[in-house]
Design an enzyme around this catalytic site. Structure first.
Site, mmCIF file in Angstrom:
data_model
loop_
_atom_site.group_PDB
_atom_site.id
_atom_site.type_symbol
_atom_site.label_atom_id
_atom_site.label_comp_id
_atom_site.label_asym_id
_atom_site.label_seq_id
_atom_site.Cartn_x
_atom_site.Cartn_y
_atom_site.Cartn_z
ATOM 1 N N ASP A 26 35.733 45.400 41.589
ATOM 2 C CA ASP A 26 36.313 44.048 41.555
ATOM 3 C C ASP A 26 35.390 43.053 42.270
ATOM 4 O O ASP A 26 34.679 43.423 43.201
ATOM 5 C CB ASP A 26 37.694 44.086 42.235
ATOM 6 C CG ASP A 26 38.525 42.871 41.866
ATOM 7 O OD1 ASP A 26 38.158 42.126 40.929
ATOM 8 O OD2 ASP A 26 39.562 42.648 42.527
ATOM 9 N N GLY A 27 35.448 41.815 41.819
ATOM 10 C CA GLY A 27 34.721 40.752 42.511
ATOM 11 C C GLY A 27 33.546 40.175 41.747
ATOM 12 O O GLY A 27 32.816 39.339 42.282
ATOM 13 N N ARG A 30 34.007 36.297 41.347
ATOM 14 C CA ARG A 30 33.815 35.547 42.604
ATOM 15 C C ARG A 30 32.348 35.540 43.021
ATOM 16 O O ARG A 30 31.847 34.549 43.543
ATOM 17 C CB ARG A 30 34.691 36.149 43.717
ATOM 18 C CG ARG A 30 36.121 35.640 43.664
ATOM 19 C CD ARG A 30 37.023 36.467 44.513
ATOM 20 N NE ARG A 30 37.320 37.738 43.862
ATOM 21 C CZ ARG A 30 37.787 38.805 44.512
ATOM 22 N NH1 ARG A 30 37.991 38.753 45.807
ATOM 23 N NH2 ARG A 30 38.058 39.908 43.842
ATOM 24 N N HIS A 43 29.359 39.869 35.807
ATOM 25 C CA HIS A 43 29.508 41.153 35.108
ATOM 26 C C HIS A 43 28.134 41.779 34.832
ATOM 27 O O HIS A 43 27.958 42.980 34.960
ATOM 28 C CB HIS A 43 30.276 40.968 33.796
ATOM 29 C CG HIS A 43 31.681 40.465 34.002
ATOM 30 N ND1 HIS A 43 32.523 40.987 34.957
ATOM 31 C CD2 HIS A 43 32.396 39.477 33.388
ATOM 32 C CE1 HIS A 43 33.688 40.353 34.918
ATOM 33 N NE2 HIS A 43 33.633 39.430 33.967
ATOM 34 N N THR A 72 44.260 47.411 30.646
ATOM 35 C CA THR A 72 45.082 46.995 29.504
ATOM 36 C C THR A 72 45.524 45.535 29.673
ATOM 37 O O THR A 72 45.903 44.884 28.713
ATOM 38 C CB THR A 72 46.325 47.911 29.370
ATOM 39 O OG1 THR A 72 46.901 48.116 30.668
ATOM 40 C CG2 THR A 72 45.979 49.263 28.779
ATOM 41 N N GLU A 73 45.457 45.037 30.907
ATOM 42 C CA GLU A 73 45.860 43.643 31.176
ATOM 43 C C GLU A 73 44.687 42.665 31.056
ATOM 44 O O GLU A 73 44.888 41.454 30.968
ATOM 45 C CB GLU A 73 46.471 43.521 32.585
ATOM 46 C CG GLU A 73 47.836 44.210 32.763
ATOM 47 C CD GLU A 73 47.754 45.735 32.819
ATOM 48 O OE1 GLU A 73 46.781 46.280 33.360
ATOM 49 O OE2 GLU A 73 48.683 46.387 32.277
ATOM 50 N N LEU A 137 26.726 65.231 36.826
ATOM 51 C CA LEU A 137 27.852 64.325 37.088
ATOM 52 C C LEU A 137 28.703 64.096 35.828
ATOM 53 O O LEU A 137 28.154 63.853 34.750
ATOM 54 C CB LEU A 137 27.282 62.981 37.549
ATOM 55 C CG LEU A 137 28.272 61.839 37.746
ATOM 56 C CD1 LEU A 137 29.130 62.076 38.988
ATOM 57 C CD2 LEU A 137 27.538 60.499 37.880
ATOM 58 N N ARG A 190 37.916 50.435 46.339
ATOM 59 C CA ARG A 190 38.113 49.173 45.618
ATOM 60 C C ARG A 190 37.289 48.107 46.318
ATOM 61 O O ARG A 190 37.463 47.877 47.527
ATOM 62 C CB ARG A 190 39.584 48.752 45.586
ATOM 63 C CG ARG A 190 39.735 47.430 44.817
ATOM 64 C CD ARG A 190 41.159 46.961 44.632
ATOM 65 N NE ARG A 190 41.158 45.777 43.777
ATOM 66 C CZ ARG A 190 42.053 45.487 42.868
ATOM 67 N NH1 ARG A 190 43.082 46.294 42.688
ATOM 68 N NH2 ARG A 190 41.967 44.398 42.126
ATOM 69 N N ARG A 196 45.203 46.780 46.311
ATOM 70 C CA ARG A 196 46.196 47.313 45.358
ATOM 71 C C ARG A 196 45.479 48.213 44.367
ATOM 72 O O ARG A 196 44.244 48.191 44.281
ATOM 73 C CB ARG A 196 46.939 46.172 44.652
ATOM 74 C CG ARG A 196 46.044 45.122 44.063
ATOM 75 C CD ARG A 196 46.841 44.027 43.349
ATOM 76 N NE ARG A 196 45.976 42.941 42.944
ATOM 77 C CZ ARG A 196 45.908 41.746 43.542
ATOM 78 N NH1 ARG A 196 46.669 41.476 44.587
ATOM 79 N NH2 ARG A 196 45.081 40.814 43.103
ATOM 80 N N ILE A 197 46.292 48.981 43.599
ATOM 81 C CA ILE A 197 45.635 49.906 42.670
ATOM 82 C C ILE A 197 45.698 49.425 41.219
ATOM 83 O O ILE A 197 45.131 50.061 40.332
ATOM 84 C CB ILE A 197 46.129 51.367 42.830
ATOM 85 C CG1 ILE A 197 47.622 51.483 42.657
ATOM 86 C CG2 ILE A 197 45.700 51.928 44.167
ATOM 87 C CD1 ILE A 197 48.118 52.933 42.664
ATOM 88 N N SER A 198 46.357 48.295 40.983
ATOM 89 C CA SER A 198 46.265 47.594 39.695
ATOM 90 C C SER A 198 46.393 48.482 38.457
ATOM 91 O O SER A 198 45.558 48.404 37.538
ATOM 92 C CB SER A 198 44.948 46.803 39.617
ATOM 93 O OG SER A 198 44.888 45.876 40.655
HETATM 94 C C1 FPP Z 1 36.417 42.909 37.826
HETATM 95 O O1 FPP Z 1 35.883 41.771 38.469
HETATM 96 C C2 FPP Z 1 35.446 43.444 36.887
HETATM 97 C C3 FPP Z 1 35.649 43.616 35.544
HETATM 98 C C4 FPP Z 1 36.912 43.263 34.874
HETATM 99 C C5 FPP Z 1 34.568 44.112 34.670
HETATM 100 C C6 FPP Z 1 33.788 45.292 35.181
HETATM 101 C C7 FPP Z 1 32.540 45.398 34.417
HETATM 102 C C8 FPP Z 1 31.328 45.708 34.903
HETATM 103 C C9 FPP Z 1 31.091 46.108 36.310
HETATM 104 C C10 FPP Z 1 30.151 45.651 34.002
HETATM 105 C C11 FPP Z 1 29.622 46.855 33.359
HETATM 106 C C12 FPP Z 1 30.392 48.080 33.376
HETATM 107 C C13 FPP Z 1 30.152 49.178 32.591
HETATM 108 C C14 FPP Z 1 30.883 50.407 32.887
HETATM 109 C C15 FPP Z 1 29.211 49.172 31.451
HETATM 110 P P1 FPP Z 1 36.590 40.359 38.239
HETATM 111 O O2 FPP Z 1 35.987 39.731 37.053
HETATM 112 O O3 FPP Z 1 38.070 40.544 38.200
HETATM 113 O O4 FPP Z 1 36.168 39.603 39.559
HETATM 114 P P2 FPP Z 1 37.030 38.476 40.339
HETATM 115 O O5 FPP Z 1 38.213 39.186 40.920
HETATM 116 O O6 FPP Z 1 36.067 38.037 41.396
HETATM 117 O O7 FPP Z 1 37.377 37.415 39.361
#
Ligand code: FPP
Length: 246
Positions: A26-27, A30, A43, A72-73, A137, A190, A196-198
């Protein structure tokens, strides 16, 4: 009882490693916002952290790593971001495949594949098939995954098989969950500060040690990972028993 050994373990020697690590990455948004960049840049940068954590796990001989990439959300996000993420997943499956094969990684995708394009489904299947005999792995990536979906899907799969008169057991459920090839995660990390585990691995997290860090996923590095692992080895896992019984 206070575990003297655990509390005095040297911080820089990793003795007890988790067998299975799950990560909520996550993050990204931001991280990008802080740099006045579009969310998708977060991303893209997050993908580098994915590569790094895979190689850290290989270096440490950790057998299972499960990454939560799209829930899924997450379809509720702006369509531009959803489309970007879907093409990032598809491109990564193509571009990273040779490195996964070379590094003996077994790739699995968990989640509901139904809404994916035919071309994405065939690329996923192809990579799973090409890596199925790999013994290093096991990397599971959760895309269009939700813990609630997984449990309901498992029950539906069970019902389709002809066991209707038998009492439904935990084993029946476990056999039909999408992570049925892996032990339950020992450790959840996380990033991004939320605690949270979302809707991630709801069933499997029963006895998982939870670890939350403020670090945003694109900034996740070896130091943050090792700090998390040292914290894991300080935890006393009792699985319902008392300290004295361990
Ligand atoms: C959550 O951060 C992240 C995601 C929803 C996307 C995760 C994707 C990647 C790490 C890219 C590549 C992954 C693979 C496996 C190829 P957020 O967008 O919710 O961040 P925020 O909470 O700061 O808005």
């Amino acid at each position: 009882m206070f575990n003297f050994f655990r509390s005095t373990q040297k911080k820089d020697v990793l003795i007890e490693k988790p067998n299975h690590i799950a990560i909520i990455m996550d993050g990204n948004g931001r991280w990008a916002k802080k740099r006045f960049m579009p969310r998708i840049s977060g991303h893209k940068k997050g993908l580098e952290s994915v590569r790094n954590v895979i190689s850290q796990c290989q270096k440490l001989d950790i057998p299972f790593l499960t990454l939560f990439a799209f829930s899924t959300e997450n379809w509720l996000r702006p369509s531009q971001e959803v489309n970007f993420l879907m093409s990032l997943f598809q491109d990564s499956i193509i571009k990273e495949s040779s490195s996964l094969i070379k590094n003996n990684v077994q790739f699995k995708l968990i989640g509901d594949r139904k809404p994916f394009s035919k071309s994405l489904i065939s690329k996923i299947k192809n990579l799973e098939r090409l890596t199925e005999k790999n013994t290093g792995l096991t990397l599971s990536v959760a895309i269009n995954y939700g813990g609630r979906w997984d449990i309901v899907n498992a029950v539906n799969q069970y019902q389709k098989s002809d066991h209707s008169k038998k009492t439904f057991t935990q084993k029946d459920l476990i056999k039909n969950l999408s992570l049925n090839f892996a032990p339950d995660p020992d450790f959840l990390i996380r990033t991004g500060g939320e605690k949270r585990i979302s809707n991630f691995l709801l069933w499997q997290f029963s006895y998982t040690e939870l670890y939350f860090t403020e670090t945003l996923w694109p900034d996740f590095n070896e130091k943050v990972f090792m700090d998390a692992l040292f914290e894991f080895q300080r935890r006393e896992r009792r699985f319902g028993k008392t300290s004295e019984q361990l």
